[in-house]
Design an enzyme around this catalytic site. Structure first.
Site, PDB file in Angstrom:
ATOM      1  CG  ASP A 127       0.130   1.381   1.158  1.00  0.00           C
ATOM      2  OD1 ASP A 127      -1.050   1.749   1.133  1.00  0.00           O
ATOM      3  OD2 ASP A 127       0.500   0.245   0.794  1.00  0.00           O
TER       4      ASP A 127
ATOM      5  CG  ASN B 269      -3.305  -0.438   3.321  1.00  0.00           C
ATOM      6  OD1 ASN B 269      -4.374  -1.021   3.339  1.00  0.00           O
ATOM      7  ND2 ASN B 269      -2.153  -1.081   3.412  1.00  0.00           N
ATOM      8  CG  ASP B 270      -0.978   5.961   1.416  1.00  0.00           C
ATOM      9  OD1 ASP B 270      -1.215   6.540   2.488  1.00  0.00           O
ATOM     10  OD2 ASP B 270       0.154   5.585   1.099  1.00  0.00           O
ATOM     11  CG  MET B 271      -4.212   5.035  -3.822  1.00  0.00           C
ATOM     12  SD  MET B 271      -3.706   4.131  -5.294  1.00  0.00           S
ATOM     13  CE  MET B 271      -5.015   4.592  -6.437  1.00  0.00           C
TER      14      MET B 271
ATOM     15  N   GLY C 222      -8.204   7.123   1.277  1.00  0.00           N
ATOM     16  CA  GLY C 222      -8.762   8.280   0.582  1.00  0.00           C
ATOM     17  C   GLY C 222     -10.161   8.020   0.077  1.00  0.00           C
TER      18      GLY C 222
END
Length: 393
Positions: free
Chosen positions: A153, A181-183, A186
């Protein structure tokens, strides 16, 4: 039907994804976050972890709860866990069999090319099961010079331009201290999977869904990118403020800092009256939002001087009464204890009463999905690989 009976009936409706099985070949945050969303919506989520230490996120603490980081509980509650070595052909074959028997959806966020070398790529699995919805959660996308580069991220916040306009004027570049960005990836994965499942109802065919951290970062910066392409000017760093609306930022009062959001000329006129500087509303430098943006520094200095004259509580009450959007800058303990947070009933205990997590920010018919199972022990559900197992989660 009485209101109480109506609410009770709603609570006992099956969740939207009841009967859907998701196999999550993921670690860290992006794929597990997508799996958490789908699981909270009623899907059965079978998490595949490395034999040994399992998902890296199990060790992302302190704090730890029952031997796993609190973050792991927040993202992996309600899932089953199978631990295996994908590089072992026998174990990879067992996983293929499990997917063919049970899975509607596969989520994977291994490094580019990782799943293919184990025979678990989209083309390989969908050839045997055309109804499968398969979602790759990558770092930089499936094409381009960075397609095989690993991504995290903070790296993507830098490469995606987000860090270039974070922080205040003249300050060093900084990152958003949330793995957005990860979340976000997802979340986009969950959106793509839901769309593919909806179309599958009509066609019977599965779908390949691709999302990535870099594409997510570009979407977060969409307004700044559009502005740059329109005028050629790079976005500035405005701290708590924003580029295109002024005043729309935090102000220091006599004893604390508050946030004020003045989104139009009418609200600005009200703000000037409340602050005791009504002449500013008719000043040609500030009379429209465009003018205020162009003369941001001068205006903020004048407003800041007025705010410093009285305590935060006074301004919050007075601004609220005048209908001007404002609020305190709360710490996490204040957020958790706030009556609005409590009223929404969004903080939920896991079924084993080990951890408190944030539930889905969605309600159906006025009821929030209440599918908050416990976080699994590593490899707790390896028996699901048995071809004779009929267990449901």
């Amino acid at each position: 039907m009485s209101e109480d009976v109506t609410v009770q009936t709603r609570q006992h409706k099956p969740l939207p994804l009841a009967g859907i099985c998701v196999v999550e070949i993921g670690h860290s945050l992006a794929a597990p976050y997508a799996g958490m969303i789908l699981g909270s919506l009623g899907a059965q989520v079978i998490k595949i972890e490395n034999a040994g230490k399992g998902d890296y996120a199990r060790d992302w603490g302190p704090p730890f709860i029952d031997g796993a980081a609190a973050l792991f509980h927040a993202i992996n509650h309600g899932k089953s866990s199978i631990s295996m070595s994908l590089s072992n052909p026998e174990e990879a074959t067992l996983l293929k069999g499990l997917i063919e028997r049970r899975a509607d959806v596969v989520l994977q966020n291994l490094r580019a090319g990782g799943v293919e070398k184990y025979g678990l790529g989209a083309a390989q699995l969908m050839a045997d099961k055309p109804s499968l919805v398969y979602c790759n959660l990558g770092a930089f996308g499936t094409v381009g010079p960075l397609r095989e580069k690993p991504g995290y991220d903070p790296l993507v916040q830098a490469l995606g331009g987000l860090m270039s306009f974070m922080g205040g004027p003249g300050q060093p570049a900084s990152r958003i201290p949330v793995s957005i960005n990860d979340m976000g990836t997802g979340l986009w994965a969950a959106v793509g999977v839901l769309a593919a499942l909806f179309r599958r109802q009509l066609t019977g065919a599965g779908e390949l869904v691709d999302v990535s951290l870099y594409e997510t970062a570009l979407s977060w910066g969409g307004m700044q990118i559009a502005d740059y392409l329109a005028c050629g000017a790079l976005p500035g760093r405005w701290g708590s403020g924003t580029a295109g609306i002024v005043p729309h930022q935090a102000f220091d009062c006599a004893d604390a800092t508050i946030m004020v959001a003045v989104g139009n000329d009418g609200l600005f006129r009200k703000l000037c009256a409340v602050l005791g500087v009504p002449a500013l509303a008719d000043d040609s430098r500030f009379i429209t939002n465009g003018a205020r943006v162009s003369n941001r520094v001068a205006l903020i200095e004048l407003l800041q001087e007025a705010f410093r004259a009285k305590p935060a509580s006074y301004w919050l009450d007075t601004l609220d009464t005048a209908g001007i959007p404002c609020g305190p800058i709360q710490s996490i303990d204040q957020v958790v204890g706030h009556e609005q947070t409590q009223a929404l009933d969004i903080l939920r205990r896991t079924s084993d009463d080990a951890a408190t997590v944030v539930g889905l920010p969605i309600s159906f018919g006025g009821v929030r999905p209440d599918n908050i199972g416990r976080a699994p022990g590593l490899g707790e559900h390896n028996h699901l690989l048995d071809t004779t197992s009929q267990e449901t989660l």
